[in-house]
Design an enzyme around this catalytic site. Structure first.
Site, PDB file in Angstrom:
ATOM      1  CE  LYS A 184      -4.010  -2.121   0.159  1.00 38.25           C
ATOM      2  NZ  LYS A 184      -3.701  -3.540   0.290  1.00 38.25           N
TER       3      LYS A 184
HETATM    4  C1  LIG Z   1      -9.617  -3.077  -0.886  1.00 35.27           C
HETATM    5  C2  LIG Z   1      -8.946  -3.755   0.272  1.00 35.27           C
HETATM    6  N1  LIG Z   1      -9.626  -3.874   1.423  1.00 35.27           N
HETATM    7  C3  LIG Z   1      -9.079  -4.466   2.505  1.00 35.27           C
HETATM    8  C4  LIG Z   1      -7.792  -4.947   2.480  1.00 35.27           C
HETATM    9  C5  LIG Z   1      -7.246  -5.642   3.685  1.00 35.27           C
HETATM   10  O1  LIG Z   1      -6.115  -5.007   4.184  1.00 35.27           O
HETATM   11  P1  LIG Z   1      -5.025  -5.833   5.032  1.00 35.27           P
HETATM   12  O2  LIG Z   1      -4.257  -6.675   4.072  1.00 35.27           O
HETATM   13  O3  LIG Z   1      -4.191  -4.746   5.652  1.00 35.27           O
HETATM   14  O4  LIG Z   1      -5.768  -6.634   6.035  1.00 35.27           O
HETATM   15  C6  LIG Z   1      -7.042  -4.828   1.312  1.00 35.27           C
HETATM   16  C7  LIG Z   1      -5.668  -5.348   1.274  1.00 35.27           C
HETATM   17  O5  LIG Z   1      -5.164  -5.848   0.334  1.00 35.27           O
HETATM   18  C8  LIG Z   1      -7.631  -4.214   0.180  1.00 35.27           C
HETATM   19  O6  LIG Z   1      -6.956  -4.098  -0.970  1.00 35.27           O
END
Ligand SMILES: Cc1ncc(COP(=O)(O)O)c(C=O)c1O
Length: 383
Positions: A184
């Site tokens: 990210k």
């Molecule tokens: C659109 C979206 N929502 C939620 C998440 C979840 O984030 P995390 O990987 O930090 O749990 C991601 C991660 O890839 C994402 O791209």
């Protein structure tokens, strides 16, 4: 010499990050110390939001938002068909049911017309995903949510710093969830945050991330007491101080990183302008795109190969392209648990077959970017 593979995304760690983490490691607080609040305030301020609640992943942020909205058994939560599974899973953690809305094919953003069709008396929330880094159509979604008195959540994991009609993501929905995973915009290794302007929901979320306990160790130490009360069933979703130290240092470079990403996207757009079989996703004129992802649609009618072959061609050339994402209800868990069938969201299904995510991260060199484009050009001659 073989060229090193080009990833689709990559973190950026510098000496200031290392120094910030080292200082935290040497301090009295490895977790739930002063850096948590500092990071929450700094990130909330960057986004223009009143309150930040740090948690240990973007998934935890979405789950926490579901609890803040009091989603429970029997409740339906509308989610776009094309997003990471966590956007929908969060409702299930609380006993709710994700209901999938279709997406706009040229942006892959949730389509408000489809959302309206999916609303039932059981709908309790809409989760809008700022796909790829572009904000969803919040005015249209807000109007639908307000009419029915339901919650509006932004899954803004792709979009810190993006704007919608001049308003920054993080200030528009009732609750906005962010991820600090290494691919990210900024990273805390794993991590996430929920932003809101609602003080009551913020206090609830701080409790929820700490087992549902009404105080944390540091505040009890300050108050000279050992007693606490667990008032609801929460989780250990705490983001450690050491990781917040990384986030605080990373945040200083976020504005530059967003403009680097936008410059990379503009270069791709220009280089693809004369390739009729490549259609980059559109950015609406009333929004800015923070470009977590650079996604193209292949006009397969103009090619003799399918997306799988295109992906393999890039892979064989040392380019780690990717696909974001298959419609969530294609996953076997969703088919088996909810009985979802193909055909539910026709635009999502058709567009899914055409999309490819190309490398996008600050530090991607112009030479590497030119190489990626040259390999995409070759798709025309493949059979
Ligand atoms: C659109 C979206 N929502 C939620 C998440 C979840 O984030 P995390 O990987 O930090 O749990 C991601 C991660 O890839 C994402 O791209």
């Amino acid at each position: 010499m073989a060229r090193a593979p080009i990833p689709y995304g990559r973190q950026n760690i510098d000496d200031e990050d290392l120094a910030s983490v080292a200082e935290a490691l040497r301090s009295a607080w490895l977790t739930t110390g002063p850096r948590v609040g500092e990071f929450e305030r700094a990130f909330a301020e960057f986004c223009g939001a009143g309150q930040g609640v740090a948690v240990n992943s973007g998934t935890a942020a979405l789950h926490t938002a579901m609890r803040a909205l009091k989603i429970g058994p029997g409740d339906e939560v509308i989610v776009p068909a094309i997003t990471f599974a966590a956007s929908a899973n969060a409702a299930i953690y609380e006993g709710g049911k994700p209901v999938f809305a279709d997406v706009e094919p040229d942006t892959l953003l949730i389509d408000p017309t489809s959302v309206e069709q999916k609303i039932t008396p059981r709908t309790r929330a809409i989760v809008a995903v700022d796909y790829g880094g572009q904000p969803a159509d919040y005015d249209a979604l807000r109007a639908l949510a307000a009419k029915r008195g339901i919650g509006l959540v932004a899954d803004a994991c792709h979009a810190p710093g993006a704007t919608y009609k001049g308003r920054k993501v993080g200030t528009i929905a009732d609750l906005s969830a962010f991820s600090f995973h290494p691919v990210k915009h900024l990273t805390t290794c794993e991590g996430g945050m929920v932003l809101t302007n609602d003080l009551e929901m913020a206090a609830h979320m701080r409790r929820f991330r700490n087992h549902g306990i009404d105080s944390d160790h540091r505040s009890r130490e300050k108050a000279g007491t050992f007693a606490y009360d667990m008032v609801e069933l929460g989780y250990n979703y705490r983001l450690p101080d050491v990781q917040c130290a990384l986030g605080i240092a990373q945040l200083k470079r976020l504005p530059q990183w967003i403009s680097d990403r936008q410059a990379i996207a503009a270069r791709y757009d220009k280089m693809f302008a004369d390739l009729p079989f490549v259609r980059p996703l559109a950015t609406r004129p009333d929004r800015t795109n923070a470009y977590h992802l650079y996604v193209i649609r292949l006009d397969l009618g103009q090619l003799q190969v399918d997306r799988r072959r295109a992906f393999d061609h890039l892979k064989d050339a040392g380019i780690a392209a990717n696909v974001h994402y298959a419609p969530i209800y294609h996953h076997s868990f969703y088919r088996e648990r909810f009985g979802y069938q193909p055909g539910l969201c026709p635009q999502a299904e058709a567009t899914y077959r055409e999309i490819l995510t190309l490398p996008m991260f600050p530090g991607l060199s112009e030479a590497d970017q030119g190489y990626v484009v040259s390999k995409v050009r070759e798709l025309k001659n493949l059979c």
